[in-house]
Each structure stands twice: as C-alpha cells, then as structure tokens.
Design an enzyme around this catalytic site. Structure first.
Site, PDB file in Angstrom:
ATOM      1  N   THR A  41       0.851  -1.195   0.000  1.00 21.52           N
ATOM      2  CA  THR A  41       0.000   0.000   0.000  1.00 21.52           C
ATOM      3  C   THR A  41       0.885   1.242   0.000  1.00 21.52           C
ATOM      4  O   THR A  41       2.079   1.157  -0.306  1.00 21.52           O
ATOM      5  CB  THR A  41      -0.985  -0.039   1.194  1.00 21.52           C
ATOM      6  N   ASN A  42       0.338   2.411   0.304  1.00 25.22           N
ATOM      7  CA  ASN A  42       1.123   3.653   0.344  1.00 25.22           C
ATOM      8  C   ASN A  42       0.605   4.549   1.459  1.00 25.22           C
ATOM      9  O   ASN A  42      -0.333   4.197   2.172  1.00 25.22           O
ATOM     10  CB  ASN A  42       1.071   4.355  -1.026  1.00 25.22           C
ATOM     11  N   ARG A  43       1.205   5.718   1.623  1.00 26.69           N
ATOM     12  CA  ARG A  43       0.936   6.584   2.775  1.00 26.69           C
ATOM     13  C   ARG A  43      -0.307   7.462   2.640  1.00 26.69           C
ATOM     14  O   ARG A  43      -0.543   8.318   3.487  1.00 26.69           O
ATOM     15  CB  ARG A  43       2.124   7.526   2.998  1.00 26.69           C
TER      16      ARG A  43
END
Ligand code: CTP
Length: 218
Positions: free
Chosen positions: A21-23
């Site tokens: 995933t990402n931030r």
C-alpha cells in the site's frame, strides 16, 4: 451536478494477511467530497481503506484493490458530470497472490509485480467519459512538466499537481499546496492551506470548468 470522487490508497494483496500500500490518508479526497456536497452537489465517493468516518449525505463505496476501484468507477462514471481522481492507486500489484500465508524459508524473497489498471487513463478511452475530468499528479521532481504531460496523455481538463518531496504537505498530512494545470499552458499556484479550505477552492475552480465548453486535447 453528480460528482464522482476517488480517494485514499489501495491495498494489493500478497497473501491472505499481507498487502502492498502507500501513505495516502484519503484526507484530500474526503475534503473534496464534503466541499462538493456542501456546494449542493450529489457526490459518490469511491474510497480505499482510510481512518476517516463516512461523510453524511454522500454515497460511499468502499473498495480495497486497484482492480476493485477500477470496477467501481466503471459502474458509476456514466452518471457523473465531473470525475475527480484523488486516490493514490497502487501502480503495481503482486503478479500472483499466495493462497496460504507465505512462510519465511530463504534469506531473500523476490516479488514479481504487474501493472494495475490505470483508472484515470481509462476514463476517456475505456469508459467513454465526456464530462469534466480532474486528475492529481503527485511528483517528487519536474512537477509542472510531469503534470502537463499527464493532462494531455489522459485527456484531463485539470491536473492538480503537488510536490510530495516537501514535508508537511500532501501525503498523510492535513495541509496541502498545489499548482493547478489547465490545458493551454495556464497554471495557477494555490498556497499552503488546510485540505478543507483548499477543497472548497478546488470545487469552485471545477464548477467554473463545468460552465465552459471542454477544451480538447487531441
Ligand atoms: N491513477 C489512477 N489509476 C492508477 C494510477 C493512478 O486512476 N492505476 C490516478 C490518480 O488517482 C491520480 C493520477 O492518476 O489522479 C496520477 O497518478 P500517477 O500515479 O502520478 O500517474 P501516472 O501517470 O500513473 O504515473 P507516472 O508518473 O508513473 O506515469
């Protein structure tokens, strides 16, 4: 107007318990959805997993992966006059998903990734969307040049560019500073401010676009 908004990150499963995933916090997309609703529009929000509560009076469709976001947008976009793609969609996902939890056997593990569906890039060419199309460009270098390239390649009416190399704005932050890139070399920097205030201004800019005939990019 009917406004479709994508928000948040996506999760790309590796095995039953792990994902990439990402931030992204989803704050910008949720702020846009609330600003659009407050301006009297009917909003459909397609959201990846975020720690934000569901906004009142907005149709919320929760998804996890890029593929699920693609399918949700495909089923909703024909109803929309405006589509705003603020989600931080994963560009790649694991090429295979293990059905059982991956065990730690060797010292190194190589992951093979494959491209996900380009949802913004599908709006015009795959979904046949002819309304106002707004994309985001999160860049760490050559901000305006990359945003302008995206504007043309993906047939957008507006690309909202933000410099994610700067600490305190953009990803996972409550504030943002962006530059609006319109067709025909027109750019408009908007100063650092809360995502709530910025969202109001963005919705006003998008409303103005909706009153003008679309500029073509072909
Ligand atoms: N986006 C999307 N689907 C993807 C990836 C991105 O809809 N699979 C959308 C985002 O919501 C955003 C825009 O595309 O509005 C910009 O994403 P970005 O990853 O910066 O654009 P790309 O053109 O995919 O990136 P690159 O710079 O790597 O070409």
């Amino acid at each position: 107007m009917n406004i479709l908004i994508t928000a948040g990150p996506t999760r790309e499963a590796l095995d039953p318990v792990r994902y990439l995933t990402n931030r992204s916090s989803g704050k910008m997309g949720y702020a846009l959805a609330e600003a659009a609703r407050d301006a009297g529009h009917k909003v459909t929000l397609i959201s990846g997993p975020v720690n934000l509560s569901a906004p009142d009076d907005i149709e919320l469709i929760r998804i996890e992966s890029a593929k699920e976001m693609f399918l949700a947008v495909e089923s909703q976009i024909s109803k929309a006059a405006v589509a705003i793609f603020s989600a931080a969609v994963a560009d790649y996902r694991p090429a295979t998903q293990a059905t059982q939890k991956i065990k730690k056997s060797s010292n190194r593990l190589t992951l093979e990734l494959e491209k996900t569906e380009d949802i913004l890039g599908s709006a015009r060419q795959v979904f046949g969307f002819s309304g106002i199309l707004v994309g985001f460009a999160a860049e760490t270098e050559n901000l305006i040049a990359n945003a302008r390239d995206k504007l043309t390649r993906k047939g957008c009416d507006l690309v909202i560019a933000n410099d994610v190399s700067q600490i305190g704005i953009g990803f996972d932050s409550s504030e943002n500073a962006v530059t609006l890139c319109f067709p025909g070399e027109k750019s408009m920097p908007l100063p650092k401010q809360s995502k709530t205030l910025l969202a109001r201004e963005l919705i006003q800019q998008i409303e103005q676009l909706a009153t003008k005939p679309r500029e073509t990019h072909t």
